[in-house]
Design a protein around this motif. Structure first.
Motif, mmCIF file in Angstrom:
data_model
loop_
_atom_site.group_PDB
_atom_site.id
_atom_site.type_symbol
_atom_site.label_atom_id
_atom_site.label_comp_id
_atom_site.label_asym_id
_atom_site.label_seq_id
_atom_site.Cartn_x
_atom_site.Cartn_y
_atom_site.Cartn_z
ATOM 1 N N THR A 60 37.268 -31.051 -8.611
ATOM 2 C CA THR A 60 38.650 -30.617 -8.875
ATOM 3 C C THR A 60 39.506 -30.565 -7.627
ATOM 4 O O THR A 60 40.732 -30.465 -7.714
ATOM 5 C CB THR A 60 38.643 -29.240 -9.541
ATOM 6 O OG1 THR A 60 38.032 -28.289 -8.657
ATOM 7 C CG2 THR A 60 37.872 -29.282 -10.856
ATOM 8 N N ARG A 94 40.766 -29.654 -13.161
ATOM 9 C CA ARG A 94 40.095 -28.393 -13.465
ATOM 10 C C ARG A 94 40.051 -28.146 -14.981
ATOM 11 O O ARG A 94 39.040 -27.664 -15.508
ATOM 12 C CB ARG A 94 40.830 -27.240 -12.768
ATOM 13 C CG ARG A 94 40.121 -25.902 -12.881
ATOM 14 C CD ARG A 94 40.875 -24.825 -12.114
ATOM 15 N NE ARG A 94 40.174 -23.563 -12.176
ATOM 16 C CZ ARG A 94 39.196 -23.193 -11.360
ATOM 17 N NH1 ARG A 94 38.786 -24.036 -10.403
ATOM 18 N NH2 ARG A 94 38.601 -22.030 -11.484
ATOM 19 N N GLN A 95 41.131 -28.501 -15.684
ATOM 20 C CA GLN A 95 41.157 -28.352 -17.137
ATOM 21 C C GLN A 95 40.149 -29.280 -17.808
ATOM 22 O O GLN A 95 39.473 -28.888 -18.770
ATOM 23 C CB GLN A 95 42.571 -28.640 -17.653
ATOM 24 C CG GLN A 95 42.747 -28.397 -19.148
ATOM 25 C CD GLN A 95 44.126 -28.767 -19.624
ATOM 26 O OE1 GLN A 95 44.743 -29.693 -19.093
ATOM 27 N NE2 GLN A 95 44.636 -28.045 -20.610
ATOM 28 N N ARG A 140 32.664 -28.729 -20.089
ATOM 29 C CA ARG A 140 31.581 -27.743 -20.106
ATOM 30 C C ARG A 140 31.575 -26.948 -21.410
ATOM 31 O O ARG A 140 30.508 -26.599 -21.927
ATOM 32 C CB ARG A 140 31.725 -26.799 -18.908
ATOM 33 C CG ARG A 140 31.443 -27.484 -17.575
ATOM 34 C CD ARG A 140 31.669 -26.571 -16.385
ATOM 35 N NE ARG A 140 31.324 -27.233 -15.133
ATOM 36 C CZ ARG A 140 31.459 -26.703 -13.924
ATOM 37 N NH1 ARG A 140 31.963 -25.469 -13.811
ATOM 38 N NH2 ARG A 140 31.119 -27.378 -12.850
ATOM 39 N N ALA A 141 32.751 -26.683 -21.956
ATOM 40 C CA ALA A 141 32.820 -25.979 -23.227
ATOM 41 C C ALA A 141 32.257 -26.845 -24.357
ATOM 42 O O ALA A 141 31.521 -26.364 -25.231
ATOM 43 C CB ALA A 141 34.267 -25.592 -23.528
ATOM 44 N N THR A 183 31.725 -32.549 -16.752
ATOM 45 C CA THR A 183 31.245 -31.239 -16.288
ATOM 46 C C THR A 183 31.028 -31.199 -14.786
ATOM 47 O O THR A 183 31.008 -30.113 -14.189
ATOM 48 C CB THR A 183 29.932 -30.884 -16.995
ATOM 49 O OG1 THR A 183 28.930 -31.859 -16.672
ATOM 50 C CG2 THR A 183 30.114 -30.822 -18.508
ATOM 51 N N ARG A 230 37.316 -30.463 -16.470
ATOM 52 C CA ARG A 230 35.963 -29.974 -16.217
ATOM 53 C C ARG A 230 35.652 -28.773 -17.096
ATOM 54 O O ARG A 230 34.548 -28.665 -17.659
ATOM 55 C CB ARG A 230 35.803 -29.595 -14.748
ATOM 56 C CG ARG A 230 34.370 -29.218 -14.375
ATOM 57 C CD ARG A 230 34.250 -28.877 -12.903
ATOM 58 N NE ARG A 230 34.949 -27.643 -12.570
ATOM 59 C CZ ARG A 230 34.968 -27.109 -11.346
ATOM 60 N NH1 ARG A 230 34.353 -27.734 -10.351
ATOM 61 N NH2 ARG A 230 35.634 -25.997 -11.117
ATOM 62 N N SER A 231 36.593 -27.861 -17.235
ATOM 63 C CA SER A 231 36.366 -26.684 -18.070
ATOM 64 C C SER A 231 36.160 -27.086 -19.534
ATOM 65 O O SER A 231 35.278 -26.556 -20.230
ATOM 66 C CB SER A 231 37.562 -25.732 -17.951
ATOM 67 O OG SER A 231 37.412 -24.625 -18.802
#
Length: 541
Positions: free
Chosen positions: A469, A420-421, A427-428, A465, A423-424
């Motif tokens: 997760t 999850r970290q 995207r950032a 992205t 993917r986040s």
């Protein structure tokens, strides 16, 4: 001041004093004052006697509304009975013989519940009050009895679920629904005493139908319904004497109203018997036909805590419950048998098995050949109650076999915080143009470490992205499978013991009345042992 004026003033003073004394004397003689003294002193101020047809002097229970000054020995005796606070299985074992003996005389109990509301939400029932025909009252502290996942005493469950024992009170049906919701306890044969009042008095009602008003007007006893008692802490470590008295009187008054309204009258001075004149119990049951297990919907309604004014009383009642004006109807319809959209007798469903599917589906094929023995037809309400009772044994099995229900180990799919970290961060990096250089470099390091590369390409960022997760939990073992696996270690006999245990649990808690004569908890077990032997290699499915 002249002498004539002084004499006139003295005469006026004496006359005023005489008139005031006369007024006080008349007030003291009034029924309202007498009832107030009765309530404060715990006994009647006066006792009126009359001669029975056989010439004996008896203090008779009030049966005539035209004789409002006559106190009730029935009420006095019921309210003077012993009160027992039950907080443990040991307490229950001590009081159950007395309760059972009294139920053998008259199978009826005064019935009431107390609970605490926190921020407008009602907690589970804190106190269950039960009073017998003699007034003996048992205050069952439900949180203490169920502390540590302890089960309620079987004798208590059987008594509450017994169709032949009447549970009487104001809002008795609603209290029974609360016990079903909070503790999975089925309560049957609930009777709201307000039905007896409205049927007997018909159009002559001039008072509210709250428990307080009924006690005041019918049996001439004043219940203390002060706010500090009604809304006191029923979950306190120890109940005060005021709380015990308040709770006991609610149940005792309920049973006293029941016997009074059905014609049980006159306590004899000679033998101390509670009832000198009483109708047959068959006649009593006939008067209650059609009134059991239905919420009160008559006119002039008032809750158990009302003080006379219906609207203000209802608002106070709702404040105590922490619910809105629709509480009574909402609670009533929690029992599917009472849903007006579905007539009684429609909507029955077959339970898959006495042994829940999450266990039985893993049984070896040899134990599944004759599972029709455990397929039963239940009404929707009993089906719901049975599912609730299943949770009791599931919790026991979870503890015995270290097979937790609802924890991480029992989750098949769970969220991976690392993915999850990643993917986040991807995207950032892709969409946030204004990231500080230090933060951008930090996120790039996270992605390089995850993908195990030295150079982070745009394609890898885009892949990040869309990263999934949720991952499969390799430690996942369903509760039912883990219990079955543990039992399978002991072979065929151990699995049959698990099956027998579920069947016995169903009998103990549901108390079915219409099982086939040959139905048994160890059905087919002897045949399986003869056919396959105890050394059968168990293969779970």
């Amino acid at each position: 001041m002249s002498r004539p004026q002084a004499l006139a003033m003295t005469a006026a003073t004496l006359l005023g004093t005489a008139v005031g004394c006369l007024y006080l004397w008349r007030s003291f003689r009034s029924p309202k004052w007498k009832r107030a003294l009765t309530n404060q002193n715990g006994e009647a101020v006066t006792s009126r006697e009359r001669t029975s047809p056989n010439g004996n002097e008896e203090a008779c229970h009030l049966t005539n509304a035209n004789d409002p000054l006559n106190p009730s020995p029935l009420v006095r005796k019921i309210l003077a009975a012993a009160v027992f606070v039950v907080e443990s299985d040991m307490d229950w074992e001590q009081v159950w013989p007395l309760l059972r003996t009294e139920l053998d005389h008259y199978p009826v109990i005064g019935f009431d519940c107390e609970w605490v509301s926190v921020k407008g939400k009602a907690n589970p029932v804190s106190l269950l009050q039960i009073a017998t025909y003699s007034g003996s009252c048992f205050l069952l502290r439900m949180p203490q009895l169920t502390r540590g996942n302890c089960l309620l005493p079987k004798a208590l469950l059987h008594m509450l679920g017994d169709d032949n024992i009447l549970k009487v009170g104001v809002e008795a049906f609603e209290d029974g629904c609360r016990l079903l919701r909070d503790y999975c306890v089925m309560v049957k044969s609930c009777l709201d005493v307000r039905y007896l009042v409205t049927h007997q008095r018909k159009n002559n009602l001039t008072y509210s139908l709250s428990l307080k008003s009924l006690a005041q007007e019918i049996i001439h006893f004043t219940l203390d319904k002060s706010l500090h008692l009604r809304c006191s802490n029923w979950e306190a470590e120890e109940l005060t004497n005021e709380q015990v008295t308040y709770a006991a009187q609610d149940a005792q008054v309920s049973v006293a109203l029941f016997f009074h309204l059905l014609g049980f009258t006159c306590a004899s001075h000679e033998d101390g018997a509670l009832f000198q004149f009483k109708p047959s119990w068959d006649h009593v049951l006939a008067r209650c036909q059609g009134l059991l297990d239905i919420p009160y919907k008559g006119g002039g309604s008032g809750g158990k805590d009302g003080t006379g004014d219906t609207n203000s009383q209802q608002r106070r009642r709702n404040k105590k419950l922490g619910t809105n004006q629709k509480l009574a109807s909402d609670v009533a319809t929690s029992d599917p048998r009472k849903t007006p959209r579905k007539p009684l007798g429609v909507g029955y469903s077959a339970r898959k098995n006495i042994v829940p599917h999450e266990y039985r589906k893993h049984f070896p094929i040899q134990m599944k050949d004759h599972n029709s023995h455990d397929v039963l037809l239940l009404c929707t309400a009993c089906h719901a109650a049975s599912n609730c009772y299943d949770n009791i044994l599931k919790q026991q099995l979870a503890k015995e076999f270290s097979a937790p229900i609802g924890c991480e180990e029992s989750v098949r799919i769970w969220e991976d915080p690392v993915r999850r970290q990643v993917r986040s961060g991807a995207r950032a990096l892709l969409h946030a143009d204004s990231l500080p250089d230090t933060r951008r470099e930090e996120l790039q390091d996270i992605l390089r470490a995850f993908f195990n590369v030295e150079t982070l390409t745009e394609e890898l960022v885009e892949e990040g992205t869309e990263l999934e997760t949720r991952i499969f939990n390799e430690n996942h073992v369903p509760h039912g499978l883990k219990v079955t696996q543990a039992c399978a270690v002991g072979g065929l006999r151990a699995l049959m013991s698990l099956e027998k245990r579920w069947r016995q649990h169903f009998l103990d808690y549901m108390q079915p009345q219409h099982l086939p004569p040959l139905w048994s908890v160890d059905h087919n077990h002897s045949k399986l042992l003869r056919k396959y032997g105890e050394d059968l290699k168990v293969e779970l499915t």
